[in-house]
Design a protein around this motif. Structure first.
Motif, PDB file in Angstrom:
ATOM      1  N   PRO A 111       0.771  -0.963  -0.326  1.00 34.81           N
ATOM      2  CA  PRO A 111      -0.030   0.191  -0.175  1.00 34.81           C
ATOM      3  C   PRO A 111       0.614   1.671  -0.247  1.00 34.81           C
ATOM      4  O   PRO A 111       2.054   1.370   0.823  1.00 34.81           O
ATOM      5  CB  PRO A 111      -1.287  -0.330   1.565  1.00 34.81           C
ATOM      6  N   THR A 112       0.668   2.381  -0.607  1.00 33.91           N
ATOM      7  CA  THR A 112       0.890   3.088  -0.761  1.00 33.91           C
ATOM      8  C   THR A 112       0.201   4.675  -0.831  1.00 33.91           C
ATOM      9  O   THR A 112      -0.651   4.719  -1.054  1.00 33.91           O
ATOM     10  CB  THR A 112       2.063   3.411  -1.916  1.00 33.91           C
ATOM     11  N   ASP A 159       8.834   8.121   1.739  1.00 39.35           N
ATOM     12  CA  ASP A 159       8.431   7.910   2.989  1.00 39.35           C
ATOM     13  C   ASP A 159       7.955   6.310   2.768  1.00 39.35           C
ATOM     14  O   ASP A 159       8.503   5.019   2.985  1.00 39.35           O
ATOM     15  CB  ASP A 159       7.630   8.153   3.752  1.00 39.35           C
ATOM     16  N   SER A 160       6.744   6.001   1.936  1.00 37.28           N
ATOM     17  CA  SER A 160       6.451   4.773   1.347  1.00 37.28           C
ATOM     18  C   SER A 160       7.285   3.561   0.402  1.00 37.28           C
ATOM     19  O   SER A 160       6.968   2.311   0.463  1.00 37.28           O
ATOM     20  CB  SER A 160       4.831   4.830   0.821  1.00 37.28           C
ATOM     21  N   LEU A 161       7.626   4.909  -0.049  1.00 36.20           N
ATOM     22  CA  LEU A 161       8.443   3.843  -0.972  1.00 36.20           C
ATOM     23  C   LEU A 161      10.105   3.158  -0.040  1.00 36.20           C
ATOM     24  O   LEU A 161      10.437   2.318  -0.310  1.00 36.20           O
ATOM     25  CB  LEU A 161       9.326   5.237  -2.179  1.00 36.20           C
ATOM     26  N   LYS A 162      10.140   3.401   0.772  1.00 33.70           N
ATOM     27  CA  LYS A 162      10.999   2.122   2.132  1.00 33.70           C
ATOM     28  C   LYS A 162      10.706   1.487   2.183  1.00 33.70           C
ATOM     29  O   LYS A 162      11.373   0.675   2.677  1.00 33.70           O
ATOM     30  CB  LYS A 162      11.245   3.873   3.046  1.00 33.70           C
ATOM     31  N   PHE A 163       9.235   1.122   1.769  1.00 30.08           N
ATOM     32  CA  PHE A 163       8.395  -0.629   2.272  1.00 30.08           C
ATOM     33  C   PHE A 163       9.507  -1.855   1.646  1.00 30.08           C
ATOM     34  O   PHE A 163       9.641  -2.457   1.319  1.00 30.08           O
ATOM     35  CB  PHE A 163       6.749  -0.209   2.750  1.00 30.08           C
ATOM     36  N   LEU A 164       9.591  -0.666  -0.088  1.00 35.72           N
ATOM     37  CA  LEU A 164       9.430  -1.466  -0.886  1.00 35.72           C
ATOM     38  C   LEU A 164      10.709  -1.396  -0.598  1.00 35.72           C
ATOM     39  O   LEU A 164      11.183  -2.697  -1.129  1.00 35.72           O
ATOM     40  CB  LEU A 164       9.889  -0.503  -2.235  1.00 35.72           C
ATOM     41  N   VAL A 165      11.737  -0.867  -0.419  1.00 35.98           N
ATOM     42  CA  VAL A 165      13.473  -1.550   0.387  1.00 35.98           C
ATOM     43  C   VAL A 165      12.948  -2.149   1.486  1.00 35.98           C
ATOM     44  O   VAL A 165      13.965  -3.214   0.964  1.00 35.98           O
ATOM     45  CB  VAL A 165      14.294   0.002   0.754  1.00 35.98           C
ATOM     46  N   GLU A 166      13.057  -2.564   2.198  1.00 35.39           N
ATOM     47  CA  GLU A 166      12.748  -3.586   3.223  1.00 35.39           C
ATOM     48  C   GLU A 166      12.281  -4.622   2.796  1.00 35.39           C
ATOM     49  O   GLU A 166      12.730  -5.830   2.855  1.00 35.39           O
ATOM     50  CB  GLU A 166      11.600  -2.791   4.827  1.00 35.39           C
ATOM     51  N   ALA A 167      10.894  -4.297   1.546  1.00 33.83           N
ATOM     52  CA  ALA A 167      10.393  -6.013   0.754  1.00 33.83           C
ATOM     53  C   ALA A 167      11.821  -6.734   0.141  1.00 33.83           C
ATOM     54  O   ALA A 167      11.436  -8.141   0.175  1.00 33.83           O
ATOM     55  CB  ALA A 167       8.859  -5.354   0.532  1.00 33.83           C
ATOM     56  N   PHE A 177       2.726  -6.885   2.250  1.00 38.25           N
ATOM     57  CA  PHE A 177       3.581  -6.133   3.167  1.00 38.25           C
ATOM     58  C   PHE A 177       2.947  -4.529   4.125  1.00 38.25           C
ATOM     59  O   PHE A 177       2.804  -3.938   2.788  1.00 38.25           O
ATOM     60  CB  PHE A 177       5.378  -5.289   1.937  1.00 38.25           C
ATOM     61  N   VAL A 178       3.446  -4.870   4.635  1.00 35.23           N
ATOM     62  CA  VAL A 178       2.262  -3.780   5.303  1.00 35.23           C
ATOM     63  C   VAL A 178       3.112  -3.072   6.278  1.00 35.23           C
ATOM     64  O   VAL A 178       4.124  -3.502   7.059  1.00 35.23           O
ATOM     65  CB  VAL A 178       1.538  -4.376   6.562  1.00 35.23           C
ATOM     66  N   PRO A 179       3.768  -2.094   6.581  1.00 36.66           N
ATOM     67  CA  PRO A 179       4.134  -1.082   7.919  1.00 36.66           C
ATOM     68  C   PRO A 179       3.445  -0.621   8.812  1.00 36.66           C
ATOM     69  O   PRO A 179       2.422  -0.848   8.814  1.00 36.66           O
ATOM     70  CB  PRO A 179       4.211   0.154   6.732  1.00 36.66           C
ATOM     71  N   GLU A 180       4.633  -0.786   9.945  1.00 36.59           N
ATOM     72  CA  GLU A 180       4.351  -1.256  11.144  1.00 36.59           C
ATOM     73  C   GLU A 180       4.329   0.301  11.609  1.00 36.59           C
ATOM     74  O   GLU A 180       4.453   1.204  11.147  1.00 36.59           O
ATOM     75  CB  GLU A 180       4.974  -1.272  12.139  1.00 36.59           C
ATOM     76  N   SER A 233       9.404  -3.131   9.663  1.00 34.30           N
ATOM     77  CA  SER A 233       9.383  -2.076  10.629  1.00 34.30           C
ATOM     78  C   SER A 233       9.747  -1.445   9.998  1.00 34.30           C
ATOM     79  O   SER A 233      10.246  -1.037   8.776  1.00 34.30           O
ATOM     80  CB  SER A 233      10.348  -2.188  11.735  1.00 34.30           C
ATOM     81  N   TRP A 234       9.213   0.611  10.690  1.00 31.12           N
ATOM     82  CA  TRP A 234       9.109   1.684   9.536  1.00 31.12           C
ATOM     83  C   TRP A 234      10.263   3.019  10.521  1.00 31.12           C
ATOM     84  O   TRP A 234       9.834   2.807  11.911  1.00 31.12           O
ATOM     85  CB  TRP A 234       7.772   1.861   9.185  1.00 31.12           C
ATOM     86  N   LYS A 235      11.218   3.433  10.438  1.00 28.90           N
ATOM     87  CA  LYS A 235      11.172   4.461  11.485  1.00 28.90           C
ATOM     88  C   LYS A 235      10.492   6.119  10.999  1.00 28.90           C
ATOM     89  O   LYS A 235      11.137   5.540   9.805  1.00 28.90           O
ATOM     90  CB  LYS A 235      13.132   4.812  11.175  1.00 28.90           C
TER      91      LYS A 235
END
Lengths: 459, 159
Positions: B8-9, B14-22, B109-112, B140-142
């Motif tokens: 989800p974006t 910011d939300s693109l950082k989840f992509l990196v994590e994923a 993938f869901v950001p916390e 996880s998201w900082k």
């Protein structure tokens, strides 16, 4: 002669010669046509009159006379002459009488027809085989058209040419001024630029014509000039700043040691310090000189492929030499897998100088806080991001940071001359790149450099 | 092995950082990435007549987001097979399940502790995601905080 005047004159001459040539040829052909036409008319009259007068058939003569009066206009000064042609006859007497040359009659006898013109009187002669024998029929008349129409035409042409010459002269000057106006503007603008204000540029329009090409060429030249100029300034400002610290240490150490007689160990210690500082001085001088090489080798600038990751490592090592206390961290986490995407076309020396300037500033204005240097790529661009957590730049001063010698209001505690960033901007501009600076006071500054990817394959 | 993952974006960096994590969590094979954005359908009949998902996406996506996407794709060239953006306009769980099936999603993938920014026309898909049976990986998201490079391409580089 000025090129503007020259162009105007050429334009004027070309248009005038066209007009004169056209008028003259029109006049000439009209004359020819009107003469031929008039002779034809005389001949017709000759034939009709001869038929009426010489054949002496009452009925047909009357009819012919009537036709003639009805359909053939009486020409001014029209006269008809009939002379019988007998073998061996010369027409000397007749020629003298009519005041026309003898060759006219000779032509008439030989060819059957002849024409002659004296002033405005035209003579046309034909041979007529009538019932009474062979006759020479000569008709003469004044050519009214020659008199009036042609002279009228001539006047029109003269007046027309004079008017056209005035018109084309004024058009020529307006036209040439129009053509040279942009050039003049460029000249005026370039005249304003001297070594004091090398940062001025010509405003180039978006239109892709020769003039804007010229402007772009000028701007590129100014970019290179300014870069060269600023590189020297940069060196001087860096030198005065970087070299003073170790020099002060050396002088101070020596002064203190010399103030009284000391034992051997103390001398050794202080000499050690001096040697250390001198070595550091040498290192700094070397790297400053290295940076001061403008990248102009001989006559032309060398543009070749530059690998951005290599460049970043070089920057790091240069900074390490200049400022051993720096905390520059390379962040290669977003480096692409494909190394071909990291290659840009450029001058390594200049790029190194530009990037070192930015990173050096980042270290300086953050009092050697950590500085992150990261690279990433788009499809056709390479991005370098430098982030520090230093004093930042006030928002309303951001637009001035590229002006030479400008220093932000919060930089009082730092040495500097406002030379580095304009230089960097110029170098980036030379490489068709972009530089964006975002900053918040006391939080840090982020500088983003974007360069177009060079078309190099792997290897 | 190719997998399709849903992220989800809200089109922020910011939300693109989840992509990196994923992507980093993927060990083998490559992934197709589907960015999910949930938007309400317009109410007026005229708007519905000329409704185009392409136009909606075009109006939402910023050039920075596109560039940042490219940077990440270049970085994980062998891992990311494709990225695309999908708009979900449904309001029921069944519609959402249908959407997942239609797009052949294998994992979400869901950001916390990150709340997607919503606008007047969009909504947060988290309730739907939590009720699906597909494997959900929390990321996880900082919090980045108020940094100077907010919503600029540079933000991506500095985490």
């Amino acid at each position: 002669m000025r090129t503007q005047t020259k162009i105007a004159l050429i334009f004027f001459l070309v248009s005038m010669s066209t007009i004169v040539l056209l008028s003259a040829s029109v006049y000439f052909f009209i004359i020819r046509y009107s003469f031929a036409d008039f002779y034809k008319r005389l001949e017709i009259r000759g034939v009709v009159t001869a038929k009426a007068e010489l054949d002496q058939e009452e009925a047909s003569a009357a009819v012919l006379q009537e036709v003639r009066e009805m359909h053939l206009e009486k020409l001014p000064e029209e006269k008809e002459y009939f002379y019988e042609i007998t073998p061996g006859k010369t027409f000397e007497a007749e020629a003298r009488e009519l005041n026309i040359p003898l060759s006219f009659f000779e032509d008439l006898v030989q060819k059957g027809e002849a024409t002659f013109q004296s002033n405005n009187t035209f003579y046309a002669g034909i041979k007529y085989q009538g019932k009474k024998g062979l006759f020479a029929v000569i008709v003469s008349a004044d050519n009214y058209y020659n008199y009036h129409h042609l002279s009228y035409l001539r006047n029109i042409f003269f007046i027309g040419i004079v008017a056209a010459s005035l018109f084309s002269l004024s058009i020529a000057f307006v036209f040439s001024r129009q053509v040279f106006n942009p050039v003049k503007q460029i000249t005026d603008r370039v005249k304003e630029i001297s070594s004091q204000n090398l940062h001025l540029r010509l405003e180039s329009k978006k239109i892709n014509d020769e003039i804007s090409e010229l402007e772009t060429t000028f701007n590129n030249m100014l970019d290179r000039l300014e870069t060269a100029f600023e590189t020297q300034n940069n060196f001087i400002s860096n030198a005065s700043h970087e070299l003073s610290t170790p020099l002060t240490t050396i002088i101070g150490e020596a002064d203190v040691t010399l103030s009284k007689v000391r034992d051997t160990k103390e001398y050794i210690d202080s000499l050690m310090v001096i040697v250390q500082e001198a070595e550091r001085l040498e290192k700094i001088t070397k790297s400053l000189l290295f940076l001061a090489q403008t990248g102009f080798t001989g006559t032309s600038q060398k543009y070749d492929k530059v690998r951005v990751d290599q460049l970043v490592w070089d920057v790091k090592s240069t900074i390490d030499k200049l400022n051993p206390k720096n905390k520059v961290q390379l962040n290669l986490s977003l480096m692409p897998e494909d190394p071909a995407k990291l290659k840009i076309r450029g001058n390594e020396q200049l790029l190194l100088l530009a990037l070192t300037n930015i990173v050096n500033n980042a270290c300086k204005y953050s009092n050697n806080q950590p500085v992150t240097l990261s690279i990433g790529t788009l499809e056709d661009k390479v991005i370098i991001v430098v982030k520090d957590t230093g004093i930042g730049i006030p928002e309303n001063e951001l637009k001035f940071i590229y002006d030479p010698f400008f220093r932000a209001s919060n930089t009082k505690d730092f040495e500097g001359y406002g030379i580095g960033l304009p230089l960097t901007r110029n170098i980036v501009r030379l490489h068709a790149g972009e530089i964006t600076v975002t900053s918040k006071v006391n939080q840090g500054t982020v500088v983003q450099l974007t360069f177009p990817k060079g078309n190099y394959s792997v290897g | 092995m190719k997998r399709t993952i849903l992220i989800p974006t809200d089109f922020s960096i910011d939300s693109l950082k989840f992509l990196v994590e994923a992507v980093q969590s993927v060990q083998i094979g490559s992934i197709n990435v589907v960015f999910l954005h949930c938007a309400h359908l317009p109410n007026s009949i005229l708007d519905l007549l000329f409704y185009s998902k392409k136009e909606i996406i075009k109006s939402l996506v910023t050039p920075t987001f596109v560039d940042a996407c490219k940077v990440i794709r270049n970085k994980y060239q062998s891992k990311i097979n494709s990225t695309r953006i999908e708009i979900f306009t449904g309001h029921t769980q069944a519609a959402f399940e249908n959407f997942l099936e239609g797009n052949r999603i294998d994992e979400i993938f869901v950001p916390e502790n990150y709340i997607l920014k919503t606008t007047k026309n969009s909504f947060d898909p988290t309730p739907f995601i939590q009720r699906t049976e597909l494997p959900i990986t929390p990321v996880s998201w900082k919090q980045g905080g108020d940094i100077p490079e907010k919503n600029q391409l540079a933000e991506l580089f500095l985490t």
